[in-house]
Design a protein around this motif. Structure first.
Motif, mmCIF file in Angstrom:
data_model
loop_
_atom_site.group_PDB
_atom_site.id
_atom_site.type_symbol
_atom_site.label_atom_id
_atom_site.label_comp_id
_atom_site.label_asym_id
_atom_site.label_seq_id
_atom_site.Cartn_x
_atom_site.Cartn_y
_atom_site.Cartn_z
ATOM 1 N N LEU A 28 7.489 -95.951 -30.119
ATOM 2 C CA LEU A 28 7.947 -94.787 -30.869
ATOM 3 C C LEU A 28 7.157 -93.589 -30.410
ATOM 4 O O LEU A 28 6.036 -93.719 -29.912
ATOM 5 C CB LEU A 28 7.683 -94.993 -32.369
ATOM 6 C CG LEU A 28 8.460 -96.112 -33.060
ATOM 7 C CD1 LEU A 28 7.793 -96.469 -34.364
ATOM 8 C CD2 LEU A 28 9.900 -95.678 -33.299
ATOM 9 N N ASP A 43 15.494 -95.398 -31.658
ATOM 10 C CA ASP A 43 15.962 -94.323 -32.525
ATOM 11 C C ASP A 43 16.174 -93.018 -31.771
ATOM 12 O O ASP A 43 16.544 -92.011 -32.348
ATOM 13 C CB ASP A 43 14.913 -94.086 -33.607
ATOM 14 C CG ASP A 43 13.572 -93.752 -32.984
ATOM 15 O OD1 ASP A 43 12.778 -93.027 -33.596
ATOM 16 O OD2 ASP A 43 13.308 -94.232 -31.850
ATOM 17 N N TYR A 70 7.025 -97.617 -40.859
ATOM 18 C CA TYR A 70 7.760 -98.862 -40.641
ATOM 19 C C TYR A 70 6.953 -99.979 -40.007
ATOM 20 O O TYR A 70 7.347 -101.131 -40.053
ATOM 21 C CB TYR A 70 9.009 -98.582 -39.780
ATOM 22 C CG TYR A 70 10.069 -97.806 -40.511
ATOM 23 C CD1 TYR A 70 10.186 -96.424 -40.339
ATOM 24 C CD2 TYR A 70 10.925 -98.446 -41.395
ATOM 25 C CE1 TYR A 70 11.148 -95.716 -41.025
ATOM 26 C CE2 TYR A 70 11.889 -97.740 -42.091
ATOM 27 C CZ TYR A 70 11.998 -96.372 -41.899
ATOM 28 O OH TYR A 70 12.949 -95.675 -42.588
ATOM 29 N N ASN A 91 7.368 -90.768 -32.625
ATOM 30 C CA ASN A 91 7.139 -90.045 -33.873
ATOM 31 C C ASN A 91 6.126 -90.812 -34.727
ATOM 32 O O ASN A 91 6.401 -91.926 -35.170
ATOM 33 C CB ASN A 91 8.467 -89.885 -34.625
ATOM 34 C CG ASN A 91 8.336 -89.027 -35.860
ATOM 35 O OD1 ASN A 91 7.269 -88.970 -36.489
ATOM 36 N ND2 ASN A 91 9.412 -88.372 -36.235
ATOM 37 N N LEU A 151 15.636 -98.253 -38.146
ATOM 38 C CA LEU A 151 14.255 -98.731 -38.233
ATOM 39 C C LEU A 151 14.086 -99.680 -39.412
ATOM 40 O O LEU A 151 13.353 -100.675 -39.342
ATOM 41 C CB LEU A 151 13.296 -97.542 -38.339
ATOM 42 C CG LEU A 151 13.178 -96.721 -37.048
ATOM 43 C CD1 LEU A 151 12.353 -95.467 -37.265
ATOM 44 C CD2 LEU A 151 12.543 -97.569 -35.949
ATOM 45 N N ARG A 153 18.371 -92.833 -37.907
ATOM 46 C CA ARG A 153 17.073 -93.294 -37.414
ATOM 47 C C ARG A 153 16.438 -94.218 -38.445
ATOM 48 O O ARG A 153 15.992 -95.318 -38.134
ATOM 49 C CB ARG A 153 16.174 -92.092 -37.166
ATOM 50 C CG ARG A 153 15.596 -92.083 -35.778
ATOM 51 C CD ARG A 153 14.842 -90.842 -35.475
ATOM 52 N NE ARG A 153 13.700 -90.670 -36.354
ATOM 53 C CZ ARG A 153 13.400 -89.517 -36.940
ATOM 54 N NH1 ARG A 153 14.149 -88.468 -36.775
ATOM 55 N NH2 ARG A 153 12.339 -89.431 -37.709
ATOM 56 N N HIS A 154 16.444 -93.749 -39.656
ATOM 57 C CA HIS A 154 15.796 -94.552 -40.700
ATOM 58 C C HIS A 154 16.566 -95.812 -40.978
ATOM 59 O O HIS A 154 16.007 -96.862 -41.281
ATOM 60 C CB HIS A 154 15.600 -93.703 -41.955
ATOM 61 C CG HIS A 154 14.506 -92.691 -41.780
ATOM 62 N ND1 HIS A 154 13.179 -93.040 -41.926
ATOM 63 C CD2 HIS A 154 14.535 -91.391 -41.417
ATOM 64 C CE1 HIS A 154 12.429 -91.967 -41.663
ATOM 65 N NE2 HIS A 154 13.227 -90.953 -41.355
ATOM 66 N N ASP A 182 7.267 -92.211 -38.197
ATOM 67 C CA ASP A 182 8.065 -93.440 -38.190
ATOM 68 C C ASP A 182 7.161 -94.641 -38.028
ATOM 69 O O ASP A 182 7.320 -95.659 -38.706
ATOM 70 C CB ASP A 182 9.086 -93.403 -37.039
ATOM 71 C CG ASP A 182 10.194 -92.391 -37.282
ATOM 72 O OD1 ASP A 182 10.803 -91.939 -36.296
ATOM 73 O OD2 ASP A 182 10.427 -92.071 -38.465
#
Lengths: 261, 342, 367
Positions: A195, A165, A204, A197, A177, A173-174, A200
């Protein structure tokens, strides 16, 4: 399923991560979290056999991947890099078709049958209309999806994703993912994603492993962890944070001092 | 998700059949013009009579079969070979400037041949082998130099090629200094500018096996070549043993280049122009694109040599013609290309 | 279009290529090389043998076999009457033997040779057959030559031409002896052996004259080349022998590891030659030397013993038939009073009158 046993990895004898052991289970997306320099990408690349380990083993279906050839490895393990390296115009379908390589015999080239398979995968991602367009004309999000399609064609039981991402905007990004999580869950594969972040990861991944200073700091499952434990874990890594659960989703925010201008 | 509007024209890929037909027709026409051009008068009827075994003036037949036809065939094969090699190098080095001249292959082969001329009396077999070894080592050195440098970007790759080219040129200059001007120097001189003037039937036959083997290997390796257009990591993760495959590909491409260059000397720019034009025409970079680039190179070089033979009273060195086409083209590329537009 | 049919087509392309090549190979083998005697329709096939003396060359008995400087033997049934000359040295040789009317093809840029304009202006109209670097094989063959004279450096072209049945000889006149061998080679098959031998007699006569002259000690001589004043010759070059023959001592006699050598100003100052001569084709002038601060202290500069070989006719610092004149020019400088420059000019005049059949302009001979 992929299992690491006492894996120490780094470059030129210098260890960046030491003594890592964990398991990534099928049907689950496992997230590797950590600050920059914690060693996530090094670990991921070593797990995919791209970098030789300094020490330790890595098993898929009971076999040590470091005793396999590149071809054997690529049949049970797929790796998605942060960015695609394609510089010449190439039809999208041909990019996806590259994923069939692990299943080709020596000097064999893809057949019509393989092409149909590639088209099929593209259809799953609703990208059929782009099959004969140049890869370079797609948006960043679409490009990432095509690479995932390529990885799918490998039909590997373990899929590794390196910060897929990072080049994408908020919406994309979403989108990516989400696709990855859906893919892993629906196809019984094991997924491992790096990742940076934490949100996220929390939203996820079925399981999170946090790396700090080259070692596993903590590992947990977001849907069963308590707020206190979460807060404690993340404060140790990120400093002053606040934890909120809203509509079933975890959110981590940075706490600022009154002295902030 | 929307696509960029200004790339609308790149949307669809043309069926290569039309391009093949045009190029092959063009090739045949240029071939016919080429075999009937030259200082020795040979007409098309003469050629037909020679090829069908009818009685013909023996000198005309000899000149046609020993000099004219081998020479034209050599220009065709050289154009095909240098373009194919250029396409392959540009793909696996992920660098649109990776031509046989720029990455050091050609000057390495040059050096190999110079050594053969000085130390092994330059018979054709030792020339080709020596040229091949020289070219191979040069490419390997340029590759290693890039890997060793901290910045593995394209700029450094070109710089590495320039370093190796300069080194080999320096050694050649050294050899020239000590060479015997009677026999060895003249042989080495003609290299610098490339020429098809010395091609005979015997020489064509001697290079053919190496050339065909190289081409055959490249053809067999076409899928791994495509995969090496990705980063090493990606190719490896898709199951390609990158290091070995790259050696094999470079080996084969260098075999093709060396077999040509050991007889003709350095021919500039063909390995750059033809692959570029082919990519522009086919809008992709697959096997068809490679073959089409070979055809384009063949037609280009056949035409260039025909002009070189007939334009002026004495022959023009072929690289002059290819440079005057190629250098402006390269300048145009530099000015007009956007970053991702190769 | 599918990959599978593609492989089939590529393999068949390669196979057809191989097929074409093998056809080539088959057809060429059935061809014979053309017969020399068929081509030349003129010329007598046999001369009468007047004298049995080997040195008498007015009698010619064909067929004659000669060996060239590549050790190849060629047999001629009749004297060749269509001759192609590969470079300026062979052209000059052919002129000296009086064969200019038989020349049908000449080397590139004949207009740059003053000798041709003066003695054989037809040369300027002849078809050009290329140069040392770029020989036009097809052009040569299309002239249907009965003799091609090339430098041995072009041995590949020589092989190719002879494999096509073209009579070609390779010459390497890098010394006076080799020059005369080459002249005799050509002379014996063209009936001009007598002319070749008279040139040799001229050489012997003048060289004897020089060696009979007295001198207290040989002056040291420095020879400066065409491209650069500091470019000079090693002891392997023709110019070195020319200097020694003229009675001088070449300062660079010890250089033997290369052919042309570039030295430095310091080196030249150490040599401190008595006489400096510059090549006829030099890109710089005598005045350039006189104005050069770096060398103003050299003996030769101080006593103004700097000379340039004249270039108004030919470049006498190479092994051409008139090469003796270069030696004589230098000898005239060295033996000043015993061999005055006017006497030298007279020798030049005789040479070109006898062997090239024209009058020189005495004022064009300078020092």
């Amino acid at each position: 399923m992929i299992e690491l046993k006492n894996l120490t990895a780094g470059y030129k004898g210098q260890a960046i991560v030491t003594n890592i052991s964990f398991i990534a289970y099928p049907n689950e997306l496992t997230g590797l979290l950590g600050v920059n320099g914690a060693g996530k990408t090094t670990l991921l690349k070593t797990m995919s056999g791209l970098i030789p380990p300094i020490h330790g083993k890595c098993f898929i279906s009971g076999k040590n991947i470091y005793h396999m050839s590149e071809k054997q490895r690529s049949q049970c393990l797929s790796f998605m890099p942060q960015r695609s390296s394609i510089i010449y115009d190439i039809p999208v379908i041909d990019v996806v078709l590259m994923g069939i390589t692990p299943h080709l015999r020596f000097l064999e080239t893809p057949s019509k049958k393989h092409r149909l398979l590639a088209l099929h995968v593209l259809a799953q991602f609703n990208l059929s209309a782009f099959a004969h367009r140049s890869f370079l004309t797609l948006s960043e999000g679409q490009k990432q999806l095509v690479v995932i399609a390529r990885n799918l064609l490998q039909n590997a039981s373990v899929m590794l994703f390196d910060e897929p991402d990072s080049a994408l905007d908020f919406k994309n990004r979403h989108w990516i993912l989400n696709h990855i999580r859906e893919l892993i869950v629906k196809s019984n594969r094991s997924g491992l994603i790096t990742l940076h972040n934490p949100n996220d990861a929390l939203n996820y991944c079925h399981r999170i492993i946090i790396l700090n200073e080259g070692k596993i700091f903590h590992s947990f499952q977001p849907h069963i962890i308590s707020v206190e434990e979460l807060k404690e874990t993340f404060t140790a890594i990120y400093g002053k944070i606040t934890v909120i659960k809203h509509q079933g989703q975890w959110m981590i925010g940075r706490l600022f001092d009154e002295s902030r201008v | 998700m929307t696509t960029k509007k200004d790339d609308e024209q790149k949307l669809f890929f043309k069926n290569p059949i039309k391009q093949y037909i045009i190029l092959i027709t063009l090739g045949v026409v240029v071939f016919i013009i080429s075999i009937s051009s030259g200082k020795f008068p040979i007409t098309l009827t003469d050629i037909l009579r020679i090829l069908t075994g009818q009685p013909m003036d023996s000198l005309t037949r000899l000149v046609f079969l020993n000099l004219r036809l081998p020479r034209v065939l050599m220009t065709l094969l050289s154009g095909i070979g240098l373009s194919l090699a250029g396409s392959v190098y540009q793909t696996i080095f992920k660098n649109p400037l990776a031509t046989p001249d720029l990455i050091g292959v050609a000057s390495g082969a040059n050096l190999g041949a110079a050594i053969a001329i000085i130390f092994f009396a330059g018979n054709t077999l030792s020339l080709t082998l020596s040229a091949f070894i020289g070219g191979f080592i040069a490419v390997m050195m340029a590759l290693s130099l890039t890997q060793l440098s901290r910045d593995k970007s394209m700029t450094h790759f070109i710089l590495a090629g320039i370093v190796i080219s300069s080194l080999t040129q320096g050694v050649i200059m050294l050899l020239k200094y000590f060479a015997d001007p009677e026999h060895q120097l003249a042989a080495m001189e003609f290299w610098a500018m490339g020429s098809f003037a010395h091609i005979t039937q015997a020489k064509l036959f001697s290079m053919l096996p190496f050339f065909l083997i190289g081409i055959m290997f490249l053809f067999l390796l076409r899928w791994p070549i495509r995969l090496l257009s990705l980063s090493d990591e990606e190719a490896q993760s898709l199951g390609i043993p990158v290091v070995w495959v790259r050696y094999a590909i470079i080996f084969s491409a260098t075999l093709v280049v060396a077999s040509i260059v050991s007889l003709t000397g350095l021919i500039a720019f063909i390995g750059l122009i033809a692959p570029h034009i082919s990519r522009m025409l086919t809008r992709k970079n697959d096997t068809h694109t490679f073959i089409i680039s070979g055809l384009i190179g063949g037609v280009l070089l056949m035409s260039a040599d025909t002009l070189a033979r007939t334009l002026t009273v004495s022959e023009l060195p072929i690289s002059i013609l290819t440079t005057f086409i190629g250098a402006p083209y390269l300048a145009y590329l530099m000015i007009s290309l956007k970053p991702n537009d190769y | 279009m599918h990959i599978k049919t593609l492989s089939f087509r590529v393999i068949s392309f390669i196979l057809s290529l191989l097929l074409l090549i093998s056809i080539l190979g088959c057809t060429s083998q059935t061809v014979e090389t053309p017969n020399l005697s068929e081509e030349s329709s003129d010329g007598e096939s046999e001369y009468n043998d007047d004298l049995s003396d080997e040195n008498s060359s007015s009698s010619l008995e064909f067929p004659i076999t000669i060996t060239d400087h590549l050790n190849r033997s060629l047999t001629f049934d009749t004297p060749p009457q269509r001759i192609v000359s590969g470079y300026y040295i062979s052209s000059s040789m052919l002129m000296a033997l009086g064969l200019q009317d038989d020349v049908v093809g000449i080397e590139a840029r004949p207009e740059t040779r003053p000798l041709y304009t003066l003695a054989s202006p037809d040369f300027l109209e002849l078809p050009i057959i290329g140069s040392m670097r770029n020989l036009d094989l097809e052009g040569i063959i299309s002239l249907k030559p009965e003799l091609v004279v090339l430098s041995v450096r072009l041995h590949e072209a020589i092989d190719t031409l002879s494999s096509l049945g073209i009579p070609v000889i390779g010459i390497n006149p890098e010394s006076t002896e080799l020059l005369f061998e080459a002249l005799e080679m050509i002379g014996s098959i063209t009936g001009t052996l007598e002319q070749a031998q008279s040139i040799q007699l001229f050489y012997e006569d003048r060289l004897n004259f020089i060696s009979a002259l007295d001198i207290v000690s040989s002056p040291s001589v420095y020879f400066a080349g065409n491209s650069d004043f500091l470019s000079t010759v090693s002891n392997k070059m023709y110019q070195h022998h020319m200097i020694e023959q003229a009675g001088g001592m070449n300062v660079t006699y010890a250089i033997d590891d290369t052919y042309w050598a570039t030295i430095s100003y310091e080196q030249l100052i150490v040599y401190n030659p008595d006489i400096i001569i510059i090549a006829p084709g030099a890109s710089y002038t005598l005045d350039d030397l006189r104005e050069n601060d770096n060398i103003k202290d050299l003996t030769a500069i101080q006593s103004n013993q700097v000379y340039q070989m004249p270039s108004s006719l030919e470049a006498w610092d190479s092994p051409i038939p008139s090469g003796i004149l270069g030696t004589l020019w230098l000898a005239s400088i060295i033996y000043d009073e015993q061999y005055p420059f006017d006497a030298f000019i007279e020798d030049v005049s005789s040479f070109y009158q006898l062997f090239y059949g024209f009058e020189i302009n005495p004022e064009s001979i300078t020092r």
